[in-house]
Design a protein around this motif. Structure first.
Motif, short mmCIF file in Angstrom:
data_model
loop_
_atom_site.label_atom_id
_atom_site.label_comp_id
_atom_site.label_asym_id
_atom_site.label_seq_id
_atom_site.Cartn_x
_atom_site.Cartn_y
_atom_site.Cartn_z
N SER A 6 0.82 -1.21 0.00
CA SER A 6 0.00 0.00 0.00
C SER A 6 0.85 1.26 0.00
O SER A 6 0.53 2.25 -0.67
CB SER A 6 -0.95 0.00 1.21
OG SER A 6 -1.98 -0.95 1.04
N SER A 138 -4.17 0.70 -12.15
CA SER A 138 -4.77 1.54 -11.11
C SER A 138 -6.28 1.48 -11.23
O SER A 138 -6.84 1.68 -12.32
CB SER A 138 -4.29 2.99 -11.25
OG SER A 138 -5.08 3.87 -10.48
N LYS A 140 -9.69 3.03 -9.17
CA LYS A 140 -10.18 3.90 -8.09
C LYS A 140 -11.69 3.87 -8.03
O LYS A 140 -12.37 4.00 -9.05
CB LYS A 140 -9.71 5.34 -8.29
CG LYS A 140 -10.12 6.26 -7.13
CD LYS A 140 -9.52 7.65 -7.25
CE LYS A 140 -10.25 8.51 -8.24
NZ LYS A 140 -9.80 9.91 -8.21
N LEU A 167 -14.97 -3.87 -3.37
CA LEU A 167 -13.69 -3.28 -2.99
C LEU A 167 -12.85 -4.27 -2.19
O LEU A 167 -11.64 -4.44 -2.46
CB LEU A 167 -13.92 -2.01 -2.17
CG LEU A 167 -12.67 -1.31 -1.63
CD1 LEU A 167 -11.81 -0.77 -2.76
CD2 LEU A 167 -13.06 -0.18 -0.66
N PHE A 171 -9.17 -5.87 -3.29
CA PHE A 171 -7.98 -5.66 -2.45
C PHE A 171 -7.35 -6.99 -2.06
O PHE A 171 -6.13 -7.16 -2.14
CB PHE A 171 -8.38 -4.86 -1.21
CG PHE A 171 -7.23 -4.31 -0.42
CD1 PHE A 171 -6.37 -3.37 -0.98
CD2 PHE A 171 -7.01 -4.72 0.89
CE1 PHE A 171 -5.31 -2.85 -0.24
CE2 PHE A 171 -5.95 -4.20 1.63
CZ PHE A 171 -5.10 -3.27 1.06
N ILE A 183 -4.89 0.45 -5.68
CA ILE A 183 -6.32 0.45 -5.39
C ILE A 183 -6.63 1.67 -4.54
O ILE A 183 -6.11 1.82 -3.43
CB ILE A 183 -6.75 -0.84 -4.66
CG1 ILE A 183 -6.40 -2.05 -5.51
CG2 ILE A 183 -8.24 -0.81 -4.34
CD1 ILE A 183 -6.54 -3.37 -4.77
N TYR A 184 -7.47 2.55 -5.07
CA TYR A 184 -7.71 3.83 -4.42
C TYR A 184 -9.21 4.09 -4.26
O TYR A 184 -10.04 3.54 -5.00
CB TYR A 184 -7.10 4.97 -5.25
CG TYR A 184 -5.67 4.72 -5.65
CD1 TYR A 184 -4.67 4.55 -4.69
CD2 TYR A 184 -5.30 4.64 -7.00
CE1 TYR A 184 -3.35 4.33 -5.06
CE2 TYR A 184 -3.98 4.41 -7.38
CZ TYR A 184 -3.02 4.25 -6.41
OH TYR A 184 -1.73 4.02 -6.77
N VAL A 185 -9.54 4.96 -3.30
CA VAL A 185 -10.93 5.38 -3.08
C VAL A 185 -10.94 6.88 -2.84
O VAL A 185 -10.08 7.41 -2.13
CB VAL A 185 -11.55 4.66 -1.87
CG1 VAL A 185 -12.97 5.20 -1.61
CG2 VAL A 185 -11.61 3.15 -2.08
N ASN A 206 -9.03 -1.35 3.08
CA ASN A 206 -9.19 -2.11 1.85
C ASN A 206 -8.75 -1.34 0.61
O ASN A 206 -9.21 -1.62 -0.50
CB ASN A 206 -10.66 -2.52 1.70
CG ASN A 206 -11.12 -3.43 2.82
OD1 ASN A 206 -10.73 -4.59 2.89
ND2 ASN A 206 -11.94 -2.90 3.71
N CYS A 207 -7.87 -0.38 0.80
CA CYS A 207 -7.32 0.35 -0.34
C CYS A 207 -5.95 0.91 0.05
O CYS A 207 -5.56 0.89 1.21
CB CYS A 207 -8.26 1.47 -0.79
SG CYS A 207 -8.42 2.84 0.38
N ASP A 208 -5.25 1.41 -0.96
CA ASP A 208 -3.91 1.96 -0.72
C ASP A 208 -3.94 3.42 -0.35
O ASP A 208 -3.03 3.93 0.30
CB ASP A 208 -3.05 1.78 -1.99
CG ASP A 208 -2.93 0.33 -2.39
OD1 ASP A 208 -2.70 -0.51 -1.50
OD2 ASP A 208 -3.08 0.02 -3.60
N PHE A 210 -6.96 6.74 0.53
CA PHE A 210 -8.31 7.28 0.58
C PHE A 210 -8.22 8.79 0.65
O PHE A 210 -7.50 9.35 1.48
CB PHE A 210 -9.06 6.74 1.81
CG PHE A 210 -10.38 7.43 2.06
CD1 PHE A 210 -11.37 7.43 1.10
CD2 PHE A 210 -10.62 8.08 3.27
CE1 PHE A 210 -12.58 8.06 1.32
CE2 PHE A 210 -11.83 8.71 3.51
CZ PHE A 210 -12.81 8.71 2.53
#
Length: 333
Positions: A6, A138, A140, A167, A171, A183-185, A206-208, A210
């Motif tokens: 991450s 990538s 998002k 999501l 992940f 992985i982005y949000v 659950n993402c790299d 936010f």
């Protein structure tokens, strides 16, 4: 191990962001800057959600980008050194069953970084796995409310649990298979819900990365939002930090966007084809990039003079009369 992964992808995102918003003076002050590193193909302008702050429901004609044209544009962009490929702008990419094929062909063409933005509801394991396996770098999610009730208010559909489940699956799949993909949000702050960073179980675990974005007038297409939202002049599409607010947009200087109709535009938020510059079915990307119409638009930005074009609504957040770019250009001489 997951923390190291991450951290790597968070740094990657920060570096990409700098490439987008920190243009060198030579190119940011030129009517004909260097050919861009980034090609954005809006493969499909339909969307399965109806976020109340989004202009997508206002689109008068929905369409999908011709696949053969897209392949030609990928090869052409690679020939002049483009390295990044985006596969969405005004629509939801997972509504297009060809998405994995676009990613695969982008990799064959030689793009080193292929990215996708999605609302996440259709990114089910069945649909997303082929996209990831094809080489997506990538992905998002835009999750603009953090509970079921508010999510339906904002997005228009009761898909919150589905989005979070998708999501988490992505992940875990990325980590278990050591796949090279960030992985982005992001969440858009808005008046219908409280956006908070304290979303460990659902999002941040659950993402790299936010991030919380400010709401915008959607490139000038949602001026009515000024009645209920706080929109800041110079915050391009709500994506800038306060010290980055600007009277000049970077996008006409560093990316080529092609809409589903095959027209080159300078902006990923041109929902009504108001900023059409040239037809990529008839002219090369290089010729359109160097065309008098594009130079006219860049000159308007260099002079902070947006009168008569749609950019005035976006950058200055004001109601004003505007023509299509090609008509404004023709009327300038």
């Amino acid at each position: 191990m997951n923390n190291k992964i991450s951290a790597y992808w968070k740094k990657s995102l920060e570096e990409r962001r700098k490439l987008t918003f920190k243009l060198d003076n030579q190119n940011f002050n030129s009517e004909v800057p260097d050919l861009p590193r980034e090609l954005v193909l809006d493969i499909n302008n339909r969307c399965n959600h109806k976020c109340y702050f989004c202009a997508n429901p206002k689109i008068e004609k929905y369409d999908s980008l011709n696949f053969d044209l897209a392949l030609k544009l990928m090869k052409e962009a690679r020939s002049f050194g483009a390295t990044d490929l985006g596969l969405q702008a005004t629509g939801e990419p997972f509504m297009d069953k060809r998405l994995a094929d676009f990613v695969s062909e982008g990799k064959k063409a030689g793009f080193s970084y292929i990215y996708i933005n999605s609302n996440g509801a259709l990114a089910t394991p069945k649909r997303v796995k082929p996209v990831i396996d094809a080489g997506c770098n990538s992905l998002k999610f835009s999750i603009n409310a953090h509970n079921k009730e508010d999510f339906k208010l904002v997005h228009g559909f009761d898909d919150f649990d589905k989005v979070i489940s998708n999501l988490k699956w992505i992940f875990n799949y990325r980590n278990e298979n050591n796949i090279k993909m960030g992985i982005y949000v992001s969440s858009v702050s808005n008046s219908k819900t409280e956006i908070t960073k304290d979303v460990r179980n659902t999002i941040t675990n659950n993402c790299d990365n936010f991030s919380i974005r400010k709401i915008s007038n959607q490139g000038g297409s949602m001026m009515e939002l000024n009645e209920t939202e706080e929109i800041v002049n110079g915050n391009i599409l709500g994506s800038l930090e306060e010290h980055e607010y600007t009277s000049r947009c970077v996008y006409p200087f560093n990316r080529i966007v092609v809409n589903p109709f095959g027209n080159v535009i300078p902006c990923t938020a041109d929902f009504h084809n108001m900023l059409e510059i040239g037809d990529a079915k008839k002219k090369s990307l290089k010729d359109i990039w160097k065309s008098n119409t594009f130079k006219y638009l860049r000159k308007k930005h260099l002079n902070n003079d947006y009168e008569g074009i749609f950019c005035d609504k976006c950058l200055n957040n004001k109601e004003c009369k505007s023509k299509k770019l090609v008509d404004a250009f023709k009327g300038s001489y």
